[in-house]
Motif scaffolding. Structure first.
Motif, short mmCIF file in Angstrom:
data_model
loop_
_atom_site.label_atom_id
_atom_site.label_comp_id
_atom_site.label_asym_id
_atom_site.label_seq_id
_atom_site.Cartn_x
_atom_site.Cartn_y
_atom_site.Cartn_z
N ASN A 260 2.56 -6.28 -1.25
CA ASN A 260 1.66 -5.96 -2.32
C ASN A 260 1.65 -7.22 -3.53
O ASN A 260 0.51 -7.37 -3.78
N TYR A 261 2.78 -7.78 -3.47
CA TYR A 261 2.65 -8.88 -4.58
C TYR A 261 1.88 -9.98 -4.08
O TYR A 261 1.10 -10.59 -4.93
N PHE A 262 1.76 -10.39 -2.78
CA PHE A 262 0.99 -11.32 -2.38
C PHE A 262 -0.08 -11.10 -1.66
O PHE A 262 -0.90 -12.07 -1.80
N GLN A 263 -0.34 -9.91 -1.15
CA GLN A 263 -1.63 -9.37 -0.34
C GLN A 263 -2.29 -8.52 -1.13
O GLN A 263 -3.45 -8.41 -0.83
N GLY A 264 -1.78 -7.68 -2.00
CA GLY A 264 -2.35 -6.44 -2.55
C GLY A 264 -2.86 -6.63 -3.84
O GLY A 264 -3.53 -7.72 -4.05
N THR A 265 -2.92 -5.67 -4.66
CA THR A 265 -3.40 -5.92 -5.91
C THR A 265 -2.99 -6.90 -7.04
O THR A 265 -3.91 -7.27 -7.66
N GLU A 266 -1.83 -7.41 -6.62
CA GLU A 266 -1.43 -8.42 -7.56
C GLU A 266 -1.73 -9.66 -7.06
O GLU A 266 -1.23 -10.94 -7.67
#
Length: 510
Positions: A260-266
């Motif tokens: 999520n850190y690299f691909q999601g909302t962040e």
């Protein structure tokens, strides 16, 4: 007559009750609910759950990943206290279904079972890995009573002296590794090596080498003593190729913790750190071209992020010491694209994939630590050869993320020719490469940075930093919940260890 009827009625009731009770336990059992679980399954789950997200502090402290934002993303980027981010390791590893509880249960169930002897010793080795992460992160932590809420009803475990924990870890690693026996039952549920005992012995010894090297600042005799045990061929040797790497292979269903850190909302809030990019760029390191990218629209999902610029000459890491407002004042500020900045990000098709592997202990790291041990005179070997093997091993390891991250052998050789090993700068070269080799393994990169002092990173001068931090964060603070729920044991730990602050060093960092 009334008395006789009363006796008959009572007898009938007793018969009726007896008839109703017959089979009562069977009726109230769930026929599909497991009443016991094979400890092998618990062990594999402990391995899997040992992969934890370490981005908000560890990767930022060592200046590999950066974000300018305050609030939910704040931590190592600003040398600030943030309970939701500093408690991540503690809560994840002590979770009810986390590795501490699982491994404690496995050890309890297999200790006196000769048929599961190898599983018992594997669990001792891996529990030592988990507690190295915990001690290196927080200092004193619950150890001897940890994971025994179900087994012994200890729900508020005492915190133990971190020095005593490490003493026990050295014992557990030494005994656990020697106790492994290839002639006994093999645990094929093992996620690392399918129970291969030779590889588990290498893992145990490599982890023992890592633990021994933690003592270089405070007790070199002890470091030398356990380095000798770790490198002794009679004990099984160290990791000798990338085939011995201990890692979890994630997939599209079970995503990497940083997905999520690299691909999601962040994704539009996270960038590569300036020091990391500058180091790779200044040395014309071929790894930069497969790690870093500038997307045409960096805040978008990968499908619509547009053109990908992987040219090393164009990469720019985000500097530390700024927030989302003041970053515009940074020298050479590249500007923004929408809400995102034009700094380099991790390549989402290589190391930033949702199914990227998580590496725990690698041949590259082990070779570099052994190179340092040899340089210090604690082991026999060729420092230059070990150094070069460590550098090349990490370059080759990148292909595990994706074939597009492959570094050709010719490029590896050219890099080492252009940047030859120099004995006068041995410790700096070895540990700077260890820093690169530990990219995305935040806990280990941070621990070795504190231990060795390399690379020589610029001090983060963010004006709002926690006052206890003099140069770099030395440990993370305990979860707020521990201070209230386990207050007596928490206070005892702080009285023994020192203030529960970011600036208080762990025992081997003094």
């Amino acid at each position: 007559m009334k008395q006789l009827l009363s006796h008959i009625t009572t007898l009938c009731l007793l018969v009726l009750v007896s008839s109703c009770d017959k089979g009562f336990e069977d009726v109230n059992k769930n026929p599909v609910l497991a009443t016991s679980i094979d400890p092998g399954y618990l062990f594999s789950n402990a391995q899997f759950s040992s992969a934890i997200a370490t981005q908000n502090y560890q990767l930022q402290i060592v200046q590999q990943i950066n974000t300018p934002y305050t609030g939910v993303l704040e931590g190592g980027n600003h040398n600030a206290v943030s309970d939701p981010n500093s408690n991540a390791n503690f809560n994840s590893l002590y979770l009810q279904n986390g590795p501490v509880n699982l491994l404690t249960t496995v050890i309890s169930q297999t200790k006196d079972n000769p048929a599961r002897s190898n599983l018992y010793h594997m669990a001792r080795i891996w529990k030592s890995y988990v507690f190295m992460v915990l001690v290196d992160t927080y200092g004193d932590v619950p150890y001897f009573q940890a994971g025994k809420g179900f087994l012994e009803q200890i729900n508020l475990p005492k915190y133990d002296d971190q020095k005593l924990i490490y003493d026990d870890l050295l014992k557990e690693l030494s005994e656990g590794t020697k106790g492994l026996d290839a002639s006994k039952a093999i645990e094929i549920g093992d996620l690392f090596y399918k129970g291969n005992i030779a590889q588990w012995k290498k893992l145990g010894n490599s982890l023992l080498l890592r633990a021994a090297m933690r003592y270089t600042k405070i007790d070199q005799n002890k470091a030398k003593q356990f380095v000798a045990v770790a490198v002794d061929p009679a004990n099984g040797g160290l990791q000798s190729s990338n085939a011995d790497n201990a890692f979890i292979a994630f997939n599209s269903t079970f995503n990497h913790p940083l997905a999520n850190y690299f691909q999601g909302t962040e994704r539009g809030n996270v960038y590569l750190g300036k020091a990391f990019v500058d180091y790779l760029k200044a040395n014309a390191d071929p790894r930069l071209s497969v790690i870093a990218v500038k997307y045409e629209t960096p805040g978008n999902p990968i499908a619509t992020a547009g053109a990908e610029d992987t040219n090393p000459a164009n990469q720019e890491g985000m500097p530390y010491g700024y927030n989302e407002s003041t970053i515009a004042n940074a020298p050479g500020f590249p500007g923004k694209i929408g809400a995102a900045f034009k700094y380099s990000q991790i390549n989402r098709k290589t190391l930033g994939k949702i199914d990227a592997p998580e590496f725990f202990i690698t041949y590259s790291q082990t070779s570099l630590l052994l190179a340092e041990a040899v340089q210090r005179g604690w082991a026999a070997g060729d420092v230059k050869a070990l150094y070069e093997a460590g550098v090349k091993a990490h370059m080759s390891q990148l292909a595990t993320y994706d074939v597009a991250a492959t570094i050709p052998a010719a490029s590896q050789d050219a890099y080492l020719t252009a940047h030859p090993f120099t004995p006068a700068n041995a410790l700096e070269q070895i540990n700077s490469q260890y820093w690169v080799s530990s990219f995305l393994n935040g806990s280990e990169a941070w621990a070795n940075f504190r231990r060795s002092g390399f690379p020589a990173l610029p001090v983060n001068t963010y004006p709002g930093k926690d006052p206890s931090v003099k140069d770099f964060i030395r440990r993370l603070v305990y979860p707020v919940r521990e201070r209230s729920v386990n207050e007596a044991n928490y206070r005892e730990a702080v009285a023994r260890m020192g203030p529960d602050e970011l600036g208080t060093p762990v025992f081997w960092d003094k």
